[in-house]
Design a protein around this motif. Structure first.
Motif, short mmCIF file in Angstrom:
data_model
loop_
_atom_site.label_atom_id
_atom_site.label_comp_id
_atom_site.label_asym_id
_atom_site.label_seq_id
_atom_site.Cartn_x
_atom_site.Cartn_y
_atom_site.Cartn_z
N GLY A 109 -20.74 54.54 9.09
CA GLY A 109 -20.76 55.21 10.40
C GLY A 109 -20.43 56.69 10.28
N GLN A 110 -19.43 56.99 9.47
CA GLN A 110 -19.08 58.41 9.27
C GLN A 110 -20.25 59.17 8.65
OE1 GLN A 110 -15.58 57.44 6.85
NE2 GLN A 110 -14.32 58.67 8.26
N ALA A 111 -20.90 58.54 7.68
CA ALA A 111 -22.02 59.20 7.00
C ALA A 111 -23.18 59.43 7.97
CB ALA A 111 -22.47 58.34 5.81
N ILE A 112 -23.43 58.44 8.82
CA ILE A 112 -24.49 58.59 9.83
C ILE A 112 -24.15 59.76 10.75
CG2 ILE A 112 -25.48 57.52 11.91
CD1 ILE A 112 -25.32 54.81 10.37
N ARG A 113 -22.88 59.84 11.14
CA ARG A 113 -22.45 60.91 12.03
C ARG A 113 -22.68 62.28 11.39
NH1 ARG A 113 -19.43 61.81 16.78
NH2 ARG A 113 -19.88 63.99 17.24
N HIS A 114 -22.24 62.42 10.16
CA HIS A 114 -22.38 63.71 9.47
C HIS A 114 -23.85 64.08 9.32
CE1 HIS A 114 -18.25 62.66 7.55
NE2 HIS A 114 -18.10 63.17 8.76
N ALA A 115 -24.67 63.08 8.98
CA ALA A 115 -26.10 63.34 8.78
C ALA A 115 -26.77 63.70 10.11
CB ALA A 115 -26.76 62.11 8.16
N ALA A 116 -26.43 62.95 11.17
CA ALA A 116 -27.06 63.19 12.48
C ALA A 116 -26.65 64.55 13.02
CB ALA A 116 -26.67 62.08 13.45
N ASP A 117 -25.40 64.90 12.85
CA ASP A 117 -24.91 66.18 13.38
C ASP A 117 -25.61 67.37 12.72
OD1 ASP A 117 -23.21 64.82 15.01
OD2 ASP A 117 -21.34 65.44 14.04
N ALA A 118 -26.10 67.17 11.50
CA ALA A 118 -26.71 68.28 10.77
C ALA A 118 -28.20 68.44 11.08
CB ALA A 118 -26.52 68.04 9.27
N LEU A 119 -28.75 67.55 11.90
CA LEU A 119 -30.19 67.61 12.20
C LEU A 119 -30.43 68.28 13.56
CD1 LEU A 119 -31.24 63.99 11.12
CD2 LEU A 119 -31.61 66.12 9.86
N PRO A 120 -31.60 68.87 13.77
CA PRO A 120 -31.87 69.50 15.07
C PRO A 120 -32.11 68.49 16.19
CG PRO A 120 -33.77 69.75 13.59
CD PRO A 120 -32.67 69.13 12.78
N GLU A 121 -32.53 67.27 15.85
CA GLU A 121 -32.86 66.29 16.89
C GLU A 121 -31.59 65.67 17.50
OE1 GLU A 121 -34.29 66.35 13.92
OE2 GLU A 121 -36.48 66.26 14.18
N LYS A 122 -31.75 65.28 18.76
CA LYS A 122 -30.66 64.56 19.43
C LYS A 122 -30.83 63.06 19.15
CE LYS A 122 -30.31 67.78 23.30
NZ LYS A 122 -30.60 67.97 24.74
N ILE A 123 -29.76 62.47 18.65
CA ILE A 123 -29.83 61.05 18.27
C ILE A 123 -28.77 60.25 19.02
CG2 ILE A 123 -29.56 59.42 16.34
CD1 ILE A 123 -30.66 61.63 14.50
N ALA A 124 -29.18 59.10 19.54
CA ALA A 124 -28.25 58.14 20.14
C ALA A 124 -28.02 57.02 19.13
CB ALA A 124 -28.82 57.58 21.44
N LEU A 125 -26.81 56.48 19.13
CA LEU A 125 -26.45 55.43 18.17
C LEU A 125 -25.92 54.21 18.92
CD1 LEU A 125 -25.88 54.75 15.11
CD2 LEU A 125 -23.57 55.63 15.51
N VAL A 126 -26.46 53.05 18.59
CA VAL A 126 -25.96 51.82 19.21
C VAL A 126 -25.75 50.76 18.12
CG1 VAL A 126 -26.53 49.89 20.75
CG2 VAL A 126 -27.01 52.23 21.47
N GLY A 127 -24.57 50.19 18.09
CA GLY A 127 -24.28 49.09 17.18
C GLY A 127 -24.42 47.78 17.95
N THR A 128 -25.00 46.77 17.33
CA THR A 128 -25.16 45.51 18.05
C THR A 128 -24.67 44.34 17.22
OG1 THR A 128 -27.23 44.41 17.46
CG2 THR A 128 -27.41 46.51 18.57
N GLY A 129 -23.97 43.43 17.91
CA GLY A 129 -23.50 42.24 17.20
C GLY A 129 -22.31 41.61 17.87
N GLY A 130 -21.73 40.64 17.21
CA GLY A 130 -20.50 39.96 17.59
C GLY A 130 -20.38 39.67 19.07
N ILE A 131 -19.16 39.47 19.55
CA ILE A 131 -17.98 39.64 18.72
C ILE A 131 -17.68 38.24 18.14
CG2 ILE A 131 -15.75 40.81 18.62
CD1 ILE A 131 -16.35 41.87 21.47
N SER A 132 -16.70 37.49 18.66
CA SER A 132 -16.52 36.13 18.13
C SER A 132 -17.70 35.26 18.58
CB SER A 132 -15.22 35.54 18.66
OG SER A 132 -15.32 35.25 20.04
N HIS A 133 -18.29 34.54 17.71
CA HIS A 133 -19.26 33.50 18.10
C HIS A 133 -19.69 32.67 16.91
CE1 HIS A 133 -21.83 36.83 16.94
NE2 HIS A 133 -22.95 36.31 17.35
N TRP A 134 -20.30 31.54 17.23
CA TRP A 134 -20.66 30.53 16.24
C TRP A 134 -22.17 30.26 16.37
CZ3 TRP A 134 -15.91 31.21 18.16
CH2 TRP A 134 -14.78 30.92 17.38
N PRO A 135 -23.00 31.29 16.31
CA PRO A 135 -24.41 31.15 16.67
C PRO A 135 -25.17 30.17 15.77
CG PRO A 135 -24.06 33.23 15.54
CD PRO A 135 -22.70 32.65 15.81
N ALA A 136 -26.10 29.45 16.38
CA ALA A 136 -27.04 28.59 15.64
C ALA A 136 -26.36 27.46 14.88
CB ALA A 136 -27.91 29.42 14.69
#
Lengths: 273, 120
Positions: free
Chosen positions: A162-189
């Motif tokens: 996440g930190q690396a993504i932040r540093h890389a994104a901040d250095a680019l001219p484009e505006k980037i949105a970040l979304v993490g998906t998953g969890g939280i507790s569950h017993w899927p499938a």
């Protein structure tokens, strides 16, 4: 441009393919929060949406399992699952190869990520997109953390990703949105599909939303498995978002356990500056 | 036990049209390409979803194979429960059973709590 948006959300397939079986009293407020996050992403001026997912053997398998991967293509396809099962039509999703390439180069300065010029999105990305960008009109940059096939990516490495993504994104001219998906507790499938440990979820969310790094990294997979199920391993995607927003706090937009969706349904954002 | 190859075959069936076609038209040769025990082979062919679960197949792979074999969601969950009753606990992989009460009872509890919260 600095990262313009950061958030997290659930991605369980039941959210879409078992929609009619949920109590509308909780389903509708959840969907509303999900759609509102899409509005917020558009309002941020984001030119691309990076989704950190915990994919479920759609593209990556134990024959060659990366701890991290980032997509690098001009278009992707999804869902990889049977569209009749997923209840989302199969389609092309726009990407941005050039932007991905520059982002990956930046990330690689800090974290050894795999890259993928081909990626078929599974429910881990398709369910969020179904709500966040229902017109599939924003370029997506998929990223993955191995949350499924042990040995799993260590939590502190997910934070570093996440930190690396932040540093890389901040250095680019484009505006980037970040979304993490998953969890939280569950017993899927599994036979325990539907089980949700709300107390554990709320405790985790408190640590996440206050970005208490040490506490987030103190979880152990042995305990998580016992208390929060194998789906709990997906906290890695939240932890990566915490890494990308280090030092900042967040806001919970929605949390309710919805058993037929097999997860405590979550929508939350983090401040990016 | 060759859980890796069981999962690999099911993974390919989940994602790859060519493998899926070969499963229909050239099944023997396809299966011969994977290191499978007789028990694993039979579980795949029958299909015995409960046994595949007990053998340790990850649900994220198994649920799609069950879907391919035309199992409805609730029938898939039930097949796994039946498998555990018949063959005993999961032998390998990441799963154990936790004694969950099931979605309808869980839903009822949550609904009662929401109603109580509104009334308070």
């Amino acid at each position: 441009m600095p990262l313009v948006f950061a958030g997290v959300c659930s991605h369980a397939p039941g959210i879409v393919n078992r929609a009619e079986r949920a109590d509308p009293a909780v389903r509708e407020p959840f969907y509303k929060a999900f759609y509102e996050m899409g509005d917020a992403i558009r309002a941020s001026g984001a030119e691309a949406l990076m989704i950190i997912a915990a994919e479920h053997f759609g593209n990556f398998f134990m024959e060659n399992m990366p701890a991290f991967a980032i997509g690098m293509a001009d278009h992707y396809e999804g869902p990889i699952e049977d569209p009749d099962w997923m209840k989302i039509d199969r389609r092309q999703i726009p990407g941005n190869k050039d932007l991905s390439l520059r982002l990956i180069k930046g990330v690689m300065e800090e974290v050894d990520t795999a890259y993928a010029e081909e990626w078929k999105f599974d429910h881990g990305i398709m369910v969020p997109l179904n709500f966040l960008t229902p017109k599939y009109d924003m370029p997506v940059i998929p990223a993955n953390i191995n949350c499924q096939g042990p040995p799993l990516t260590p939590l502190h490495r997910a934070y570093a990703f996440g930190q690396a993504i932040r540093h890389a994104a901040d250095a680019l001219p484009e505006k980037i949105a970040l979304v993490g998906t998953g969890g939280i507790s569950h017993w899927p499938a599994t036979p325990d599909s539907g089980k949700i440990n709300e107390e554990w979820d709320r405790e985790f969310l408190d640590k996440f939303l206050n970005n208490r790094k040490d506490e987030l990294l103190a979880y152990s997979d042995v305990d998580t498995y016992k208390i929060a199920g194998q789906g709990g391993f997906e906290i890695r995607t939240f932890i990566a978002v915490a890494g990308a927003t280090e030092g900042h706090k967040g806001k919970l937009w929605f949390y309710e356990p919805i058993p037929i969706f097999a997860v405590g349904c979550t929508v939350a954002s983090m401040e990016v500056a | 036990m060759s859980l890796y190859y069981v999962q690999k075959l099911l993974y390919r069936l989940n994602r790859d049209d060519v493998t899926r076609r070969r499963f229909e038209t050239d099944r023997e040769n396809l299966l011969a390409e994977y290191e499978l025990t007789d028990e694993e082979r039979e579980a795949i062919l029958k299909p015995d979803i409960g046994l595949l679960f007990v053998l340790g197949v990850n649900g994220q792979i198994l649920m799609h194979y069950a879907g391919m074999c035309r199992y409805e969601w609730d029938d898939y969950l039930e097949a796994m429960r039946e498998g555990v009753k018949k063959y005993g606990p999961v032998r390998e992989g990441v799963y154990t059973i936790t004694g969950y009460e099931g979605v309808p009872a869980h839903d009822e509890t949550l609904k009662k709590r929401r109603t109580a919260a509104k009334g308070a």
